[in-house]
Design a protein around this motif. Structure first.
Motif, PDB file in Angstrom:
ATOM      1  N   ARG A   1     118.997-121.077 -44.245  1.00 13.78           N
ATOM      2  CA  ARG A   1     118.116-122.040 -44.895  1.00 13.78           C
ATOM      3  C   ARG A   1     118.320-123.446 -44.384  1.00 13.78           C
ATOM      4  NH1 ARG A   1     117.210-121.484 -51.088  1.00 13.78           N
ATOM      5  NH2 ARG A   1     116.328-123.457 -50.486  1.00 13.78           N
ATOM      6  N   ALA A   2     119.531-123.724 -43.904  1.00 13.54           N
ATOM      7  CA  ALA A   2     119.741-125.032 -43.297  1.00 13.54           C
ATOM      8  C   ALA A   2     119.287-125.039 -41.847  1.00 13.54           C
ATOM      9  CB  ALA A   2     121.212-125.419 -43.389  1.00 13.54           C
ATOM     10  N   ALA A   3     119.420-123.874 -41.186  1.00 11.75           N
ATOM     11  CA  ALA A   3     119.155-123.840 -39.748  1.00 11.75           C
ATOM     12  C   ALA A   3     117.664-123.890 -39.430  1.00 11.75           C
ATOM     13  CB  ALA A   3     119.769-122.585 -39.134  1.00 11.75           C
ATOM     14  N   VAL A   4     116.838-123.279 -40.289  1.00 10.68           N
ATOM     15  CA  VAL A   4     115.411-123.227 -39.965  1.00 10.68           C
ATOM     16  C   VAL A   4     114.769-124.623 -39.925  1.00 10.68           C
ATOM     17  CG1 VAL A   4     113.171-122.416 -40.785  1.00 10.68           C
ATOM     18  CG2 VAL A   4     115.100-120.850 -40.692  1.00 10.68           C
ATOM     19  N   PRO A   5     114.985-125.492 -40.940  1.00  6.00           N
ATOM     20  CA  PRO A   5     114.433-126.850 -40.818  1.00  6.00           C
ATOM     21  C   PRO A   5     114.999-127.603 -39.622  1.00  6.00           C
ATOM     22  CG  PRO A   5     115.125-126.442 -43.063  1.00  6.00           C
ATOM     23  CD  PRO A   5     115.609-125.293 -42.255  1.00  6.00           C
ATOM     24  N   LEU A   6     116.284-127.387 -39.331  1.00  6.58           N
ATOM     25  CA  LEU A   6     116.882-128.056 -38.172  1.00  6.58           C
ATOM     26  C   LEU A   6     116.182-127.631 -36.890  1.00  6.58           C
ATOM     27  CD1 LEU A   6     120.678-127.976 -38.963  1.00  6.58           C
ATOM     28  CD2 LEU A   6     119.292-129.979 -38.605  1.00  6.58           C
ATOM     29  N   MET A   7     115.883-126.342 -36.811  1.00  6.89           N
ATOM     30  CA  MET A   7     115.211-125.814 -35.626  1.00  6.89           C
ATOM     31  C   MET A   7     113.817-126.426 -35.490  1.00  6.89           C
ATOM     32  SD  MET A   7     115.731-123.753 -33.137  1.00  6.89           S
ATOM     33  CE  MET A   7     114.574-123.695 -31.783  1.00  6.89           C
ATOM     34  N   LEU A   8     113.101-126.519 -36.636  1.00 11.49           N
ATOM     35  CA  LEU A   8     111.767-127.131 -36.598  1.00 11.49           C
ATOM     36  C   LEU A   8     111.859-128.581 -36.131  1.00 11.49           C
ATOM     37  CD1 LEU A   8     110.110-125.714 -39.835  1.00 11.49           C
ATOM     38  CD2 LEU A   8     109.645-125.119 -37.469  1.00 11.49           C
ATOM     39  N   PHE A   9     112.867-129.279 -36.655  1.00 11.35           N
ATOM     40  CA  PHE A   9     113.087-130.677 -36.287  1.00 11.35           C
ATOM     41  C   PHE A   9     113.330-130.802 -34.788  1.00 11.35           C
ATOM     42  CE2 PHE A   9     115.894-134.558 -36.443  1.00 11.35           C
ATOM     43  CZ  PHE A   9     114.876-135.423 -36.787  1.00 11.35           C
ATOM     44  N   TRP A  10     114.130-129.880 -34.268  1.00 14.85           N
ATOM     45  CA  TRP A  10     114.437-129.872 -32.833  1.00 14.85           C
ATOM     46  C   TRP A  10     113.158-129.657 -32.015  1.00 14.85           C
ATOM     47  CZ3 TRP A  10     118.559-130.324 -29.455  1.00 14.85           C
ATOM     48  CH2 TRP A  10     118.382-129.785 -28.194  1.00 14.85           C
ATOM     49  N   LEU A  11     112.313-128.719 -32.494  1.00 12.63           N
ATOM     50  CA  LEU A  11     111.068-128.446 -31.763  1.00 12.63           C
ATOM     51  C   LEU A  11     110.172-129.677 -31.724  1.00 12.63           C
ATOM     52  CD1 LEU A  11     110.135-124.817 -32.787  1.00 12.63           C
ATOM     53  CD2 LEU A  11     110.898-125.657 -30.580  1.00 12.63           C
ATOM     54  N   VAL A  12     110.108-130.389 -32.884  1.00  8.16           N
ATOM     55  CA  VAL A  12     109.280-131.590 -32.911  1.00  8.16           C
ATOM     56  C   VAL A  12     109.846-132.643 -31.958  1.00  8.16           C
ATOM     57  CG1 VAL A  12     108.537-133.518 -34.335  1.00  8.16           C
ATOM     58  CG2 VAL A  12     108.408-131.214 -35.221  1.00  8.16           C
ATOM     59  N   LEU A  13     111.161-132.778 -31.937  1.00  9.78           N
ATOM     60  CA  LEU A  13     111.776-133.822 -31.121  1.00  9.78           C
ATOM     61  C   LEU A  13     111.631-133.548 -29.636  1.00  9.78           C
ATOM     62  CD1 LEU A  13     115.101-135.076 -32.683  1.00  9.78           C
ATOM     63  CD2 LEU A  13     112.877-136.136 -32.613  1.00  9.78           C
ATOM     64  N   THR A  14     111.948-132.307 -29.220  1.00 11.55           N
ATOM     65  CA  THR A  14     111.910-132.051 -27.790  1.00 11.55           C
ATOM     66  C   THR A  14     110.492-131.813 -27.304  1.00 11.55           C
ATOM     67  OG1 THR A  14     112.282-129.734 -28.231  1.00 11.55           O
ATOM     68  CG2 THR A  14     114.210-131.053 -27.691  1.00 11.55           C
ATOM     69  N   ALA A  15     109.635-131.276 -28.189  1.00 10.89           N
ATOM     70  CA  ALA A  15     108.235-131.029 -27.841  1.00 10.89           C
ATOM     71  C   ALA A  15     108.108-130.206 -26.556  1.00 10.89           C
ATOM     72  CB  ALA A  15     107.463-132.342 -27.697  1.00 10.89           C
ATOM     73  N   SER A  16     109.019-129.238 -26.375  1.00 14.31           N
ATOM     74  CA  SER A  16     108.881-128.364 -25.213  1.00 14.31           C
ATOM     75  C   SER A  16     109.226-126.955 -25.642  1.00 14.31           C
ATOM     76  CB  SER A  16     109.798-128.813 -24.082  1.00 14.31           C
ATOM     77  OG  SER A  16     111.084-128.286 -24.268  1.00 14.31           O
ATOM     78  N   VAL A  17     108.653-125.962 -24.981  1.00 15.22           N
ATOM     79  CA  VAL A  17     108.938-124.575 -25.333  1.00 15.22           C
ATOM     80  C   VAL A  17     109.602-123.862 -24.158  1.00 15.22           C
ATOM     81  CG1 VAL A  17     107.310-124.204 -27.196  1.00 15.22           C
ATOM     82  CG2 VAL A  17     106.511-124.127 -24.847  1.00 15.22           C
ATOM     83  N   ARG A  18     110.283-124.622 -23.312  1.00 13.53           N
ATOM     84  CA  ARG A  18     111.003-123.969 -22.221  1.00 13.53           C
ATOM     85  C   ARG A  18     112.162-123.158 -22.794  1.00 13.53           C
ATOM     86  NH1 ARG A  18     112.431-128.647 -19.184  1.00 13.53           N
ATOM     87  NH2 ARG A  18     114.289-127.449 -18.669  1.00 13.53           N
ATOM     88  N   ILE A  19     112.428-122.015 -22.171  1.00 10.02           N
ATOM     89  CA  ILE A  19     113.423-121.091 -22.715  1.00 10.02           C
ATOM     90  C   ILE A  19     114.758-121.795 -22.952  1.00 10.02           C
ATOM     91  CG2 ILE A  19     114.703-118.961 -22.307  1.00 10.02           C
ATOM     92  CD1 ILE A  19     111.911-118.271 -22.604  1.00 10.02           C
ATOM     93  N   ALA A  20     115.210-122.561 -21.941  1.00 12.07           N
ATOM     94  CA  ALA A  20     116.516-123.199 -22.045  1.00 12.07           C
ATOM     95  C   ALA A  20     116.570-124.136 -23.248  1.00 12.07           C
ATOM     96  CB  ALA A  20     116.813-123.969 -20.761  1.00 12.07           C
TER      97      ALA A  20
END
Lengths: 158, 113, 91
Positions: free
Chosen positions: A5-24
């Motif tokens: 439950r803590a990791a999922v929002p963090l992951m979303l936050f990371w996606l917004v910040l990096t704005a990339s879907v590269r595997i690495a």
């Protein structure tokens, strides 16, 4: 479970910040958010239970936001009128309001909503007793009539 | 297409001007109001509306872009953090025993219990 | 449009300096912390404006971190004022 439950929002936050879907990038984000989530669940929130919202409550919360934003704008205009008036007709007073809200989520939401709406500011909050500072007595009526409280009750406690 | 752009630009500029106005009101309030509690009123409300309005205007201007998401995230952050910070400060000061300023002569509403 | 945003940014900075006046005058410590918090919010908006003017979304990340730190600083300062220490249980 807490970790997730803590990791999922963090992951979303990371996606917004990096704005990339590269595997690495995504793998890096997943590892970091799992580690941070694990740390948060075991160190920060070890003894506290995280608030749970059902799907319906979440939906109602989403409906509550637009109403709150409308109230905030009205509030800001009200304060602006008072501040820009050369005579500055402020007459601060402190009221104590007892609320039947029981869950801490709803209390927090209520306190934040009070602070954001017309000329009122939550000063202290203890076991459902709200100490509220009002910029003028007519602003206090908005809390005493309990409209906002009913809305919060409908969102979180039904 | 260009008329749509023009409308979008106008709306965004209007939102920014409204935001600037509220920021100005916040500044005036912080400078003019008589005591800490009233200043917190001006600070939390006007800054929230001002920042939210400017950020929304810029988000409109950006169109669909990852940057828009970041702008909305910033708006949500201000919306949540500003009143919380104001409340934390007010609570610290209240428990520290600072009496709210009242208009000399008459005391309205209930006192501190 | 760019000139407009430059103007807006300068206006915001002027406001921030006026708020610093309150930080200088402020009779209580809380007034000063509040003023610094407001200056932080204004700086955040200026950073966002700069990101639009220069067309670089890097400034948005800076603004995000700035906002989070601003919030954290205010909370920590308030807590320190209330309890006189930073570690351990509140109350």
């Amino acid at each position: 479970m807490k970790t997730l439950r803590a990791a999922v929002p963090l992951m979303l936050f990371w996606l917004v910040l990096t704005a990339s879907v590269r595997i690495a990038d995504v793998v890096m984000g997943a590892i970091l958010s799992l580690l941070l989530g694990w740390w948060a669940a075991n160190t920060l929130w070890r003894d506290t239970e995280t608030p749970t919202l059902s799907v319906r409550q979440t939906w109602r919360f989403c409906l509550y936001i637009p109403w709150l934003i409308k109230e905030i704008v009205v509030a800001a205009v009200g304060v602006a009128e008072k501040v820009l008036d050369p005579a500055m007709p402020v007459d601060p007073c402190v009221i104590v309001h007892r609320s039947p809200l029981t869950r801490s989520v709803s209390r927090v939401a209520f306190a934040n909503s009070i602070t954001l709406t017309p000329g009122t500011l939550t000063v202290d909050l203890e076991d459902g007793t709200f100490t509220v500072h009002c910029l003028a007595p007519d602003f206090a009526a908005g809390i005493e009539n309990g409209d906002m409280e009913r809305r919060i009750h409908r969102v979180f406690e039904e | 297409m260009s008329t749509l752009d023009a409308i979008l630009n106008t709306v965004a500029a209007l939102l920014c001007i409204v935001g600037a106005f509220f920021f100005f009101v916040g500044t005036v309030g912080v400078l003019r109001l008589p005591d800490f509690y009233s200043r917190t009123h001006a600070a939390t409300k006007c800054d929230t509306v001002g920042a939210g309005s400017v950020l929304l205007g810029l988000a409109l201007l950006q169109g669909f872009d990852p940057a828009t998401l970041k702008l909305l995230l910033l708006a949500v952050l201000v919306l949540i953090s500003s009143p919380t910070a104001g409340h934390a400060l007010a609570r610290a000061v209240f428990r520290g025993g600072l009496e709210p300023w009242t208009r000399p002569g008459h005391r309205t509403g209930g006192g501190v219990s | 449009m760019r000139a407009f945003f430059w103007g807006l940014g300068i206006f915001m900075l002027a406001n921030a300096f006026l708020c610093l006046l309150r930080a200088y005058l402020g009779p209580t410590v809380a007034d000063r912390i509040l003023a610094v918090n407001i200056v932080g919010t204004k700086t955040l908006v200026v950073l966002v404006l700069l990101s639009y003017i220069f067309g670089r979304s890097l400034y948005l990340d800076v603004a995000l971190v700035y906002g989070l730190l601003n919030f954290l600083v205010t909370i920590v300062a308030a807590r320190f004022m209330e309890t006189g220490r930073l570690r351990g249980e509140l109350t």
